[in-house]
Design an enzyme around this catalytic site. Sequence first.
Site, short mmCIF file in Angstrom:
data_model
loop_
_atom_site.label_atom_id
_atom_site.label_comp_id
_atom_site.label_asym_id
_atom_site.label_seq_id
_atom_site.Cartn_x
_atom_site.Cartn_y
_atom_site.Cartn_z
N GLU A 19 0.86 -1.19 0.00
CA GLU A 19 0.00 0.00 0.00
C GLU A 19 0.89 1.24 0.00
O GLU A 19 1.90 1.27 0.69
CB GLU A 19 -0.84 -0.05 1.29
N HIS A 94 -8.47 3.54 -2.42
CA HIS A 94 -9.26 3.47 -1.20
C HIS A 94 -10.35 4.53 -1.30
O HIS A 94 -10.05 5.70 -1.54
CB HIS A 94 -8.38 3.69 0.03
N ASP A 126 -11.18 7.50 9.00
CA ASP A 126 -11.05 7.85 10.42
C ASP A 126 -11.70 9.19 10.69
O ASP A 126 -12.05 9.91 9.76
CB ASP A 126 -9.57 7.89 10.80
N LYS A 199 -20.79 -6.45 6.02
CA LYS A 199 -20.14 -5.89 4.82
C LYS A 199 -20.00 -6.97 3.74
O LYS A 199 -20.20 -6.70 2.57
CB LYS A 199 -18.75 -5.31 5.18
P1 FAD Z 1 -16.77 0.40 9.32
O1 FAD Z 1 -16.76 -0.95 8.74
O2 FAD Z 1 -17.87 1.33 8.95
O3 FAD Z 1 -16.73 0.23 10.91
C1 FAD Z 1 -16.52 1.34 11.77
C2 FAD Z 1 -17.03 1.02 13.17
O4 FAD Z 1 -18.45 0.96 13.18
C3 FAD Z 1 -16.58 -0.34 13.71
O5 FAD Z 1 -16.39 -0.19 15.09
C4 FAD Z 1 -17.74 -1.28 13.41
O6 FAD Z 1 -17.80 -2.34 14.32
C5 FAD Z 1 -18.92 -0.32 13.56
N1 FAD Z 1 -20.05 -0.59 12.65
C6 FAD Z 1 -19.99 -0.95 11.34
N2 FAD Z 1 -21.22 -0.98 10.80
C7 FAD Z 1 -22.08 -0.62 11.78
C8 FAD Z 1 -23.47 -0.40 11.86
N3 FAD Z 1 -24.26 -0.62 10.78
N4 FAD Z 1 -24.03 0.01 13.03
C9 FAD Z 1 -23.24 0.22 14.12
N5 FAD Z 1 -21.91 0.04 14.11
C10 FAD Z 1 -21.33 -0.35 12.97
N6 FAD Z 1 -8.45 5.28 6.56
C11 FAD Z 1 -8.35 6.33 5.72
O7 FAD Z 1 -8.72 7.45 6.10
N7 FAD Z 1 -7.83 6.19 4.45
C12 FAD Z 1 -7.42 4.97 3.99
O8 FAD Z 1 -6.96 4.88 2.86
C13 FAD Z 1 -7.51 3.84 4.85
N8 FAD Z 1 -7.12 2.61 4.45
C14 FAD Z 1 -7.29 1.54 5.29
C15 FAD Z 1 -6.92 0.26 4.86
C16 FAD Z 1 -7.06 -0.84 5.69
C17 FAD Z 1 -6.68 -2.22 5.20
C18 FAD Z 1 -7.55 -0.67 7.01
C19 FAD Z 1 -7.67 -1.85 7.96
C20 FAD Z 1 -7.90 0.59 7.46
C21 FAD Z 1 -7.79 1.71 6.61
N9 FAD Z 1 -8.16 2.98 7.02
C22 FAD Z 1 -8.05 4.05 6.16
C23 FAD Z 1 -8.65 3.21 8.38
C24 FAD Z 1 -10.19 3.09 8.49
O9 FAD Z 1 -10.80 4.11 7.73
C25 FAD Z 1 -10.54 3.23 9.95
O10 FAD Z 1 -10.08 2.12 10.67
C26 FAD Z 1 -11.99 3.55 10.28
O11 FAD Z 1 -12.04 3.99 11.64
C27 FAD Z 1 -12.96 2.40 10.13
O12 FAD Z 1 -13.14 2.07 8.82
P2 FAD Z 1 -14.01 0.77 8.41
O13 FAD Z 1 -14.09 0.80 6.94
O14 FAD Z 1 -13.47 -0.44 9.06
O15 FAD Z 1 -15.41 1.18 9.06
#
Ligand code: FAD
Length: 317
Positions: A19, A94, A126, A199
């Site tokens: 990445e 992303h 985030d 998801k």
């Molecule tokens: P989600 O899947 O939406 O989850 C977020 C939180 O909400 C979790 O605690 C989950 O349990 C909870 N949740 C999910 N759905 C629901 C629902 N329907 N109701 C209630 N709670 C729910 N960040 C960036 O800014 N840019 C990037 O390019 C980037 N790349 C990444 C790549 C990887 C491989 C990873 C692991 C992380 C990356 N991140 C990036 C960080 C990521 O954006 C953060 O970790 C963010 O806080 C959560 O993203 P998510 O897509 O997992 O969120």
Amino acid sequence: MKVTEHIAQAKGETLFSFEIIPPIKGRSIQELYDNIDPLMEFNPPFVDVTTSREEYVYIDRDGLLDKKLTRMRPGTVGICASIKHKYEVDTIPHVLCGGFTKEETEYLLVDCHYLGIDNVMALRGDAMKEEKYFEPTAGGHTYASDLVTQIRNLNTGQYLHEVIETDNCSDFCIGVAGYPEKHMEAPSMQTDLKWLKRKVELGAHYIVTQMFFDNQKFFDFVKAAREIGIDVPIIPGIKPIAVKRHLQLLPQVFRIDLPQDLIDAVEQCRDNKAVRQVGIEWAIAQSKELKEAGVPVLHYYSMGKSDNIREIARAVF
Ligand code: FAD
């Protein structure tokens, strides 16, 4: 080609991927190429390009500070296009909920489709630096699962405001994030896994994990995911420790634990050159064990530096 197709084609061989982060605006893309060049000998089938959240900057206007919202590392889709073209490798932008309206996301996905990009990573993003918690953008999505639904809809010709009957729909393969040590906001691992499963049910095709330093956490995570019926490929994310400050920074930012043996080894280092070596050796050991366990891909967080990833890849692939 789709990530899932690359994995199927590898027939059980572990693939190498990494990445990269777009440069701060104003800097040359050449810096990025200089970091990618040394990694191409390991034949990555795909390269991920992150997207950064927007942030506030303060501009001095005759002594008064003007607060402006801006993205310091723009260009994700453009970089994907340039790398895809230059290296003939699949690139994965992303795509974030945070900072984008649903319309803007649709336009971005249309751009990706025109550019022949076959995979996208759907992420919530985030919280902004100034925020304690993630605040959904007005007109944007709240969870990555909503974004997965939008991408999945587009794949079937359902745009936000119309349904297009066409034989030229996008067919994005969708990646999502998983957390072997639980997402920081999730009240429990079980709840976090429930949302991860959602998801996948909505259309995600593969999972890439947050970094971890103890393989047992990854193995337990995969087992728990499989037990609740998550059956898509799970790709481990690996980050080599590079500086002493990572001991505080990584647990603080990513809410992950570091194994005591790794902490002890880093603390004994006299300088960051020695820390970097410890990080490389730890990542090599992690990677070899994961490869032995048959993971489909080893995905490295390069954070804009490729020299340590190269040393690791040389020892593992
Ligand atoms: P989600 O899947 O939406 O989850 C977020 C939180 O909400 C979790 O605690 C989950 O349990 C909870 N949740 C999910 N759905 C629901 C629902 N329907 N109701 C209630 N709670 C729910 N960040 C960036 O800014 N840019 C990037 O390019 C980037 N790349 C990444 C790549 C990887 C491989 C990873 C692991 C992380 C990356 N991140 C990036 C960080 C990521 O954006 C953060 O970790 C963010 O806080 C959560 O993203 P998510 O897509 O997992 O969120």
